[in-house]
Design an enzyme around this catalytic site. Structure first.
Site, short mmCIF file in Angstrom:
data_model
loop_
_atom_site.label_atom_id
_atom_site.label_comp_id
_atom_site.label_asym_id
_atom_site.label_seq_id
_atom_site.Cartn_x
_atom_site.Cartn_y
_atom_site.Cartn_z
N SER A 1 -2.87 22.09 -32.20
CA SER A 1 -2.79 21.75 -33.63
C SER A 1 -2.80 20.25 -33.80
O SER A 1 -2.32 19.50 -32.93
CB SER A 1 -1.48 22.32 -34.17
OG SER A 1 -1.18 21.77 -35.42
N TYR A 32 8.26 23.62 -33.39
CA TYR A 32 6.91 24.19 -33.35
C TYR A 32 5.94 23.21 -32.71
O TYR A 32 5.19 23.55 -31.78
CB TYR A 32 6.45 24.56 -34.76
CG TYR A 32 4.96 24.84 -34.84
CD1 TYR A 32 4.42 26.00 -34.29
CD2 TYR A 32 4.08 23.92 -35.43
CE1 TYR A 32 3.05 26.25 -34.34
CE2 TYR A 32 2.71 24.17 -35.48
CZ TYR A 32 2.20 25.32 -34.94
OH TYR A 32 0.85 25.56 -34.97
N LYS A 63 3.58 23.13 -28.95
CA LYS A 63 2.14 22.82 -28.75
C LYS A 63 1.97 21.71 -27.71
O LYS A 63 1.12 21.79 -26.82
CB LYS A 63 1.49 22.42 -30.08
CG LYS A 63 1.41 23.53 -31.11
CD LYS A 63 0.55 24.69 -30.64
CE LYS A 63 0.54 25.86 -31.61
NZ LYS A 63 0.01 27.10 -31.03
#
Ligand code: NAD
Ligand code: UD1
Length: 330
Positions: A123, A147, A151
Site C-alpha cells: 500500500s 496496519y 505492510k
C-alpha cells in the site's frame, strides 16, 4: 495454477476476473471475514468459468496445507488481510497475527511445496508522510499505525526471502486508492460494517444510509483545501497484477511498483464528479481533519509503465459511475 488468497474480497474478486479472462487456472481461498461467497458466484457469472475454492484461514496452517497438497500451485497472489486503520490501532495483535503470522504460514507452505512466485498487496501507506509528490518507489518508508506496519514488515520479510533463495521472485505492489467496480455491476466494494474510505462513504451518503458525508478538513494546503489522493479503478489495478505476474515469470528478486494513475483529485472534486455523472445528491458537512491524514498523496507510476508495460486507463468518471452502479441497487 495460481493461488489467489482473499479472492472473495474487493480487489481479489476483480483480479480473479482478469486472470480467468486471460485464460489462467486459479484456485481461491478466503475466510469471508470481510466478504461473502456471493462474490465468487459473480466471478463465475462474469467469466463463464469455474475454479476451485477453499473456505480457509491463513492462520490455520494445516487447513492451508490442503490447498497446496491438492493443487499444483506455481504462483501466489496474496490479497488476504485486514485493512482497517482504526481497527488496527485498537487491536494491534489481531493485525499482527492475521496479516503477519498468516503471511509467514503461507510463505512456509510455499517453501515446502517449492512455489517461487509471489505477488503482494502492499500500500501507499508505506510512504508515511511523503516529503514530496509524485512519490517514486525509492521514497523513504515509514508507518504511522499497526496496519501500515504490517505492510512494511511483510515487504521486509519478502525481501529477506529473496536474499535467502535466489530463485524466489516477488512483486511488491503498492496500491494507491482503489475505487470503482466491474462494469457488470456484479462485483464491487461491499465491506462488512461501516466503511472508512471516501468512495464507499460517498455512496452511503448518496443512498441516505449516512445522513451526510463528513469532509475531513477543508484547510489543507491543496487546490481547494481538501485532501488529495490518487484514485485508481479497481479493474486497472486488477490488470496490474496480471502484468506483474508476467514479469515474475522471467525475473527473480524483489520488484517494487506503485500502482496508481499519477493524478491527484481532491475530496471536493470526488464529490462533485460523483454527483454529476450519477445525477444524485451527496449531502456533506465539513468537519475537523481526521488524525493521521496527510494533505496530498499521488504516485509516480512510470516504473510500472516502463517495466511492466502497464498503466491505468480508466477515468475518474468511470470510477464514480461504476461505484454507484454497484451500490445503488444493493
Ligand atoms: P477486502 O477486505 O475486500 O479483501 C481481503 C479479503 O481477505 C477479504 O475477503 C477477507 O475476508 C480475507 N481475509 C482476511 N483475513 C483472512 C485470513 N486470515 N484468512 C483468509 N482470508 C482472509 O480488501 P481489499 O480492498 O480487497 O484488499 C486486498 C488487499 O489489498 C489487502 O491486503 C489490503 O490491505 C490491500 N490494500 C487495499 C487497499 C484498499 O484501499 N482497498 C489499499 C492498499 C492495499
Ligand atoms: C486510508 C488509510 C490508509 C490506507 C488507505 C486505503 C487512514 C489514515 N489511512 O488512506 O492507510 O492505505 O485508506 O485503504 O485511514 N475523507 C473524507 N471523508 C470521509 C473519508 C475520507 O473527507 O468520510 C478524505 C480523507 O481525509 C482523504 C481522502 O478522503 O483526504 C481519502 O480518504 P481514504 O479513502 O480514507 O484514503 P486514505 O486517506 O488515502
Amino acid at each position: 495454477m495460481i493461488l489467489v488468497t482473499g479472492m472473495a474480497g474487493y480487489i481479489g474478486s476483480h483480479t480473479a476476473v482478469a486472470l480467468l479472462e486471460d485464460g489462467r487456472q486459479i484456485v481461491g481461498m478466503d475466510n469471508f471475514y470481510n466478504s461473502s461467497p456471493s462474490a465468487l458466484d459473480a466471478v463465475k457469472k462474469i467469466t463463464g468459468k469455474d475454479f476451485a475454492f477453499y473456505n480457509a484461514d491463513l492462520r490455520d496452517k494445516e487447513g492451508m496445507r490442503r490447498i497446496f497438497e491438492e493443487n499444483s500451485i506455481d504462483a501466489v497472489i496474496h490479497f488476504a488481510g485486514l485493512k482497517a486503520v482504526g481497527e488496527s490501532v485498537e487491536k494491534p495483535l489481531l493485525y499482527y497475527e492475521n496479516n503477519i503470522s498468516g503471511t509467514v504460514n503461507l510463505l512456509e507452505l510455499m517453501q515446502e511445496y517449492g512455489v517461487k512466485r509471489f505477488v503482494f498487496s502492499s500500500s501507499a501507506t508505506v510512504y508515511g508522510e511523503p516529503d514530496h509528490v509524485p512519490i517514486e518507489e525509492d521514497a523513504p518508508n515509514s508507518a504511522t499505525n499497526p496496519y501500515g506496519r504490517t505492510k512494511l514488515y511483510i515487504e521486509g520479510i519478502l525481501k529477506d526471502m529473496c536474499v535467502a533463495d535466489k530463485k524466489f521472485s516477488v512483486a511488491l505492489l503498492r496500491y494507491f486508492n482503489p475505487i470503482g467496480a466491474h462494469e457488470s455491476g456484479l462485483i464491487g466494494e461491499n465491506p462488512n460494517g461501516i466503511p472508512n474510505n471516501l468512495m464507499p462513504r460517498i455512496c452511503q451518503a448518496a443512498k441516505g444510509i449516512m445522513p451526510f458525508l463528513t469532509v475531513y478538513g477543508d484547510d489543507y494546503p491543496t487546490k481547494d483545501g481538501t485532501g488529495v489522493r490518487d484514485y485508481i479503478h479497481v479493474c486497472d489495478l486488477a490488470e496490474g497484477h496480471l502484468a506483474a505476474l508476467k514479469k515474475l515469470e522471467k525475473s527473480t528478486g524483489a520488484l517494487i511498483y506503485n500502482l496508481g494513475t499519477g493524478i491527484g483529485y481532491s475530496v471536493y472534486e470526488m464529490i462533485h464528479t460523483f454527483m454529476k455523472v450519477n445525477s444524485v445528491n451527496v449531502p456533506y458537512k465539513v468537519c475537523p481533519r481526521r488524525a493521521g491524514d496527510v494533505p496530498t498523496v499521488y504516485a509516480n507510476p512510470d516504473k510500472a509503465l516502463n517495466e511492466l508495460g502497464w498503466r491505468a486507463e480508466r477515468t475518474l468518471e468511470d470510477m464514480c459511475k461504476s461505484s454507484w452502479e454497484f451500490v445503488k441497487n444493493k
